[in-house]
Design a protein around this motif. Structure first.
Motif, PDB file in Angstrom:
ATOM      1  N   GLU A  85      23.159  53.084 -18.873  1.00 28.15           N
ATOM      2  CA  GLU A  85      23.447  52.682 -17.492  1.00 28.15           C
ATOM      3  C   GLU A  85      22.167  52.334 -16.737  1.00 28.15           C
ATOM      4  O   GLU A  85      22.110  51.327 -16.034  1.00 28.15           O
ATOM      5  CB  GLU A  85      24.149  53.817 -16.733  1.00 28.15           C
ATOM      6  CG  GLU A  85      25.598  54.008 -17.051  1.00 28.15           C
ATOM      7  CD  GLU A  85      26.168  55.167 -16.260  1.00 28.15           C
ATOM      8  OE1 GLU A  85      27.024  54.903 -15.386  1.00 28.15           O
ATOM      9  OE2 GLU A  85      25.747  56.320 -16.489  1.00 28.15           O
ATOM     10  N   LEU A  86      21.149  53.162 -16.889  1.00 28.77           N
ATOM     11  CA  LEU A  86      19.884  52.916 -16.202  1.00 28.77           C
ATOM     12  C   LEU A  86      19.249  51.612 -16.672  1.00 28.77           C
ATOM     13  O   LEU A  86      18.710  50.849 -15.870  1.00 28.77           O
ATOM     14  CB  LEU A  86      18.926  54.084 -16.408  1.00 28.77           C
ATOM     15  CG  LEU A  86      19.318  55.382 -15.696  1.00 28.77           C
ATOM     16  CD1 LEU A  86      18.460  56.541 -16.184  1.00 28.77           C
ATOM     17  CD2 LEU A  86      19.203  55.230 -14.198  1.00 28.77           C
ATOM     18  N   MET A  87      19.309  51.350 -17.976  1.00 26.87           N
ATOM     19  CA  MET A  87      18.749  50.101 -18.491  1.00 26.87           C
ATOM     20  C   MET A  87      19.520  48.894 -17.967  1.00 26.87           C
ATOM     21  O   MET A  87      18.925  47.867 -17.653  1.00 26.87           O
ATOM     22  CB  MET A  87      18.745  50.119 -20.019  1.00 26.87           C
ATOM     23  CG  MET A  87      17.699  51.059 -20.580  1.00 26.87           C
ATOM     24  SD  MET A  87      17.580  51.009 -22.362  1.00 26.87           S
ATOM     25  CE  MET A  87      19.168  51.617 -22.858  1.00 26.87           C
ATOM     26  N   ALA A  88      20.840  49.017 -17.855  1.00 29.10           N
ATOM     27  CA  ALA A  88      21.650  47.911 -17.326  1.00 29.10           C
ATOM     28  C   ALA A  88      21.273  47.624 -15.872  1.00 29.10           C
ATOM     29  O   ALA A  88      21.198  46.460 -15.467  1.00 29.10           O
ATOM     30  CB  ALA A  88      23.135  48.247 -17.438  1.00 29.10           C
ATOM     31  N   VAL A  89      21.019  48.671 -15.106  1.00 31.38           N
ATOM     32  CA  VAL A  89      20.604  48.479 -13.710  1.00 31.38           C
ATOM     33  C   VAL A  89      19.257  47.756 -13.668  1.00 31.38           C
ATOM     34  O   VAL A  89      19.075  46.792 -12.927  1.00 31.38           O
ATOM     35  CB  VAL A  89      20.530  49.831 -12.970  1.00 31.38           C
ATOM     36  CG1 VAL A  89      19.866  49.676 -11.617  1.00 31.38           C
ATOM     37  CG2 VAL A  89      21.919  50.433 -12.820  1.00 31.38           C
ATOM     38  N   ILE A  90      18.313  48.216 -14.473  1.00 31.12           N
ATOM     39  CA  ILE A  90      16.978  47.601 -14.509  1.00 31.12           C
ATOM     40  C   ILE A  90      17.071  46.142 -14.955  1.00 31.12           C
ATOM     41  O   ILE A  90      16.407  45.273 -14.393  1.00 31.12           O
ATOM     42  CB  ILE A  90      16.037  48.401 -15.425  1.00 31.12           C
ATOM     43  CG1 ILE A  90      15.709  49.755 -14.790  1.00 31.12           C
ATOM     44  CG2 ILE A  90      14.759  47.614 -15.716  1.00 31.12           C
ATOM     45  CD1 ILE A  90      14.963  50.709 -15.702  1.00 31.12           C
ATOM     46  N   ASP A  91      17.905  45.863 -15.938  1.00 32.78           N
ATOM     47  CA  ASP A  91      18.016  44.499 -16.464  1.00 32.78           C
ATOM     48  C   ASP A  91      18.598  43.512 -15.446  1.00 32.78           C
ATOM     49  O   ASP A  91      18.464  42.302 -15.610  1.00 32.78           O
ATOM     50  CB  ASP A  91      18.845  44.480 -17.746  1.00 32.78           C
ATOM     51  CG  ASP A  91      18.090  45.079 -18.921  1.00 32.78           C
ATOM     52  OD1 ASP A  91      16.853  45.245 -18.825  1.00 32.78           O
ATOM     53  OD2 ASP A  91      18.736  45.413 -19.940  1.00 32.78           O
TER      54      ASP A  91
END
Length: 192
Positions: free
Chosen positions: A169-175
């Motif tokens: 989830e955190l990576m999706a937000v950053i991306d």
């Protein structure tokens, strides 16, 4: 002296005028808050979480710790100046009222499990589970209890949530950040 803004931080996403206002307030409060924390002593690890986070700094691995391009750094908010990372790193902030908070430990573990993915996204982790020390980040973000936040390279708080997020989830937000999208295009210009 610490100034406070009587508007909730989530209002920054509500309108076009609030976002620049919050950015300006954040940039003004940060130097003031840092002055209050410069005279703190080096903390000793109090819990297993603190010790695990500080394992990176012990022993002969000092060179690996100082290289955020190869290792996901876990830094204590009481010992770090966030301004050093602006335009260099994305900051994942994990805050709790106590180091024994189960959400705090689960969030740090979720970040450790995907550490290589976060290194690829130029991220570091700054944690704070000691509200009595009033770190500069805590004074600016003012969490009510547990909180995870992401500060992009430009210094803006782009996301915050009062619950544990998975590494995915955190990576999706950053991306979804415009700066991250630009980096992906620069690193892989032919494929999106």
């Amino acid at each position: 002296m610490v100034f406070s803004l009587n508007l909730p931080l989530y209002a920054a996403h509500a309108g076009g005028l609030m976002k620049p206002l919050v950015t300006i307030v954040f940039s003004l409060l940060f130097p003031i808050a840092l002055g209050a924390t410069e005279a703190t002593e080096a903390p000793q690890p109090e819990t297993a979480t603190d010790m695990a986070a500080q394992v990176e700094t012990e022993g002969d691995t000092e060179d690996a710790v100082l290289d955020p391009d190869s290792t996901l750094l876990f830094l204590d908010a009481r010992e770090v100046n966030v301004r050093d990372f602006i335009w260099e790193r994305r900051i994942i902030v994990v805050m709790a009222e106590t180091p024994d908070d189960p959400q705090f430990n689960r969030q740090l573990e979720a970040l450790r499990e995907r550490s290589d993915d976060f290194v690829e996204r130029d991220a570091i982790v700054i944690f704070d589970a000691h509200p009595a020390d009033r770190s500069a980040l805590r004074q600016v973000l003012r969490p009510r209890a547990f909180m995870t936040a992401i500060i992009d390279k430009d210094g803006e708080v782009k996301a915050r949530r009062p619950a544990v997020r998975s590494g995915r989830e955190l990576m999706a937000v950053i991306d979804r950040f415009p700066t991250r999208r630009q980096e992906m295009l620069e690193r892989r210009p032919s494929g999106r």
